[in-house]
Design a protein around this motif. Structure first.
Motif, short mmCIF file in Angstrom:
data_model
loop_
_atom_site.label_atom_id
_atom_site.label_comp_id
_atom_site.label_asym_id
_atom_site.label_seq_id
_atom_site.Cartn_x
_atom_site.Cartn_y
_atom_site.Cartn_z
N MET A 1 -31.79 -73.32 -79.71
CA MET A 1 -32.69 -74.00 -80.64
C MET A 1 -32.15 -75.40 -80.94
O MET A 1 -31.03 -75.55 -81.44
N SER B 1 -26.22 -79.10 -83.69
CA SER B 1 -26.25 -80.43 -84.31
C SER B 1 -24.87 -80.84 -84.80
O SER B 1 -24.47 -82.01 -84.70
N TYR C 1 -32.11 -62.09 -84.88
CA TYR C 1 -33.11 -63.11 -84.58
C TYR C 1 -33.87 -62.73 -83.32
O TYR C 1 -33.38 -61.98 -82.47
N SER D 1 -30.35 -82.82 -84.02
CA SER D 1 -29.83 -82.87 -82.65
C SER D 1 -30.67 -83.80 -81.78
O SER D 1 -30.14 -84.58 -80.99
N LEU E 1 -20.05 -76.03 -88.47
CA LEU E 1 -21.39 -75.47 -88.26
C LEU E 1 -21.97 -75.20 -89.64
O LEU E 1 -21.25 -75.30 -90.65
N SER E 2 -23.24 -74.88 -89.70
CA SER E 2 -23.85 -74.59 -91.00
C SER E 2 -23.43 -73.20 -91.45
O SER E 2 -23.76 -72.21 -90.80
N CYS F 1 -35.84 -65.00 -88.16
CA CYS F 1 -34.51 -64.68 -88.67
C CYS F 1 -34.65 -63.46 -89.58
O CYS F 1 -35.34 -63.53 -90.60
N CYS G 1 -26.63 -68.01 -76.39
CA CYS G 1 -27.12 -68.86 -77.48
C CYS G 1 -28.63 -68.74 -77.53
O CYS G 1 -29.29 -68.55 -76.49
N GLU H 1 -26.36 -72.52 -87.62
CA GLU H 1 -26.74 -73.53 -86.62
C GLU H 1 -25.53 -74.38 -86.29
O GLU H 1 -24.83 -74.87 -87.18
N PHE I 1 -38.14 -76.16 -84.06
CA PHE I 1 -37.08 -76.37 -83.09
C PHE I 1 -37.67 -76.57 -81.70
O PHE I 1 -38.67 -75.94 -81.35
N SER J 1 -26.86 -71.12 -92.19
CA SER J 1 -27.79 -70.74 -91.14
C SER J 1 -27.11 -70.37 -89.83
O SER J 1 -27.72 -69.75 -88.96
N HIS K 1 -32.91 -78.73 -83.16
CA HIS K 1 -33.77 -79.25 -84.21
C HIS K 1 -33.66 -80.77 -84.32
O HIS K 1 -33.05 -81.43 -83.49
#
Length: 364
Positions: free
Chosen positions: A55, A295, A210, A60, A286-287, A196, A52, A292, A100, A290, A57
């Motif tokens: 990160m 969170s 990334y 979270s 998850l997003s 990114c 992972c 992510e 982040f 993105s 943000h």
């Protein structure tokens, strides 16, 4: 690891079983413990390792602060990194205000496990291999280092990631993204950004790459669409191209691969069925824009745990109700995803002023 970790379930029955000891599973176990005994299983030895970028943000951080969690011991150098959109095709960089906390993921996961109440029994190296559900609860078959255990619960929470065994018991499993990440020595300084990288020239199946600086190393990862062939070879090309642009990138000291949920429609989101709830990537949370996931893992884990602490027959309805704002966010992101991935969308991102790109990024 200070907390005692069992090598197998110690009882035949628990009120709640949680499968997966990542952020979703630990938050779920913490809140479910308010209603009775909890067994938290993880297929890997603990403390576990997770590939992972690490990160964390603001969403979270706010969730963790409500639980009294301090990130101090998990943060690495540089302490914070800003997101930056990097279009290789046009050599355009757009730094964003989105910032982040830069954490060590393994230490972060261990921190969450250590804060669990004593009523949560943690068992590592224990893989859930099968689930049977009836109107009163579930039977979970557990492989504990080669020994088979059959354990009963009133509520089962699957938080076992993108290749969830628990999800497959109630819904078709989706093919996940494949991620390949290298830990690269730094032989100089790179900028404190979470870069990114998008490029049409890297190869078929490549979604994005990334770069994250972390304690004298850089994490260089690539995300590939499902069914991509030979992703490791493509990752080699990414590293070669990056070293030409960033001479500070030295040799790779480790390479690891993982899976991430591939969410393309609301049908990919599965909150659960009957006495089974799904949190984090197991449920598709998850997003989609993105990628992510921490969170979403923390928030859905907390929601699932709170729901599981209610009367078992009410848990799924309560969980679905709690999820409504988050589901609306995912629905919005899915609506804009095709434009983001299109040539026109990426061309537009190149021309927009950096402050506009920054403002848009905060919603993605």
């Amino acid at each position: 690891m200070r907390r005692h970790v069992a090598e197998a379930p110690t009882k035949d029955s628990y009120r709640t079983i949680v499968v997966g000891a990542g952020p979703a599973g630990t938050l779920a176990a913490m809140h479910a413990a308010g209603a009775g005994s909890v067994l938290l299983l993880d297929a890997f030895p603990l403390p576990r390792h997770k590939s992972c970028g690490g990160m964390i943000h603001a969403l979270s951080a706010r969730t963790l602060a409500r639980h009294g969690v301090r990130l101090d011991g998990t943060i690495r150098e540089p302490e914070r990194v800003r997101f930056r959109f990097h279009d290789w095709d046009a050599d355009v960089k757009k730094p964003c205000s989105l910032t982040f906390y830069n954490v060590d993921r393994d230490t972060f996961d261990l921190l969450l496990i250590e804060m669990l109440p004593p009523s949560v029994e943690v068992a590592s190296g224990c893989r859930a291999t099968a689930v049977e559900q009836d109107c009163d609860g579930c039977w979970v078959t557990v492989d504990a280092r080669g020994a088979t255990h059959r354990v009963r619960c009133s509520i089962l929470i699957g938080a076992d990631g993108a290749r969830s065994t628990i999800r497959r018991a109630i819904a078709p499993g989706e093919r996940p993204y494949v991620t390949v990440q290298d830990v690269v020595e730094l032989e100089g300084r790179i900028e404190p950004f979470f870069d990114c990288i998008y490029s049409s020239s890297i190869g078929n199946g490549h979604a994005y790459s990334y770069v994250v600086p972390k304690d004298g190393h850089a994490l260089v990862g690539s995300v590939f669409y499902p069914r991509t062939k030979r992703p490791h070879e493509t990752q080699d090309l990414v590293l070669e191209a990056l070293r030409a642009k960033l001479p500070a990138l030295g040799p790779s000291v480790a390479r690891e691969a993982a899976a991430a949920a591939h969410v393309r429609s609301m049908r990919d989101i599965v909150p659960g069925a009957g006495r089974i709830l799904l949190a984090g990537e197991a449920g598709g949370f998850l997003s989609p824009t993105s990628g992510e996931g921490i969170s979403y893992a923390l928030r859905t884990g907390e929601m699932a745990g709170r729901a599981a602490a209610l009367a078992p027959e009410r848990a799924l309805d309560a969980y679905r109700s709690a999820l409504r704002p988050l589901m609306a966010q995912i629905r919005f992101k899915l609506a804009v995803l095709p434009a983001m991935e299109s040539r026109a969308g990426r061309a537009l991102a190149r021309t927009l002023p950096a402050p506009v790109v920054s403002a848009i990024t905060r919603y993605l």
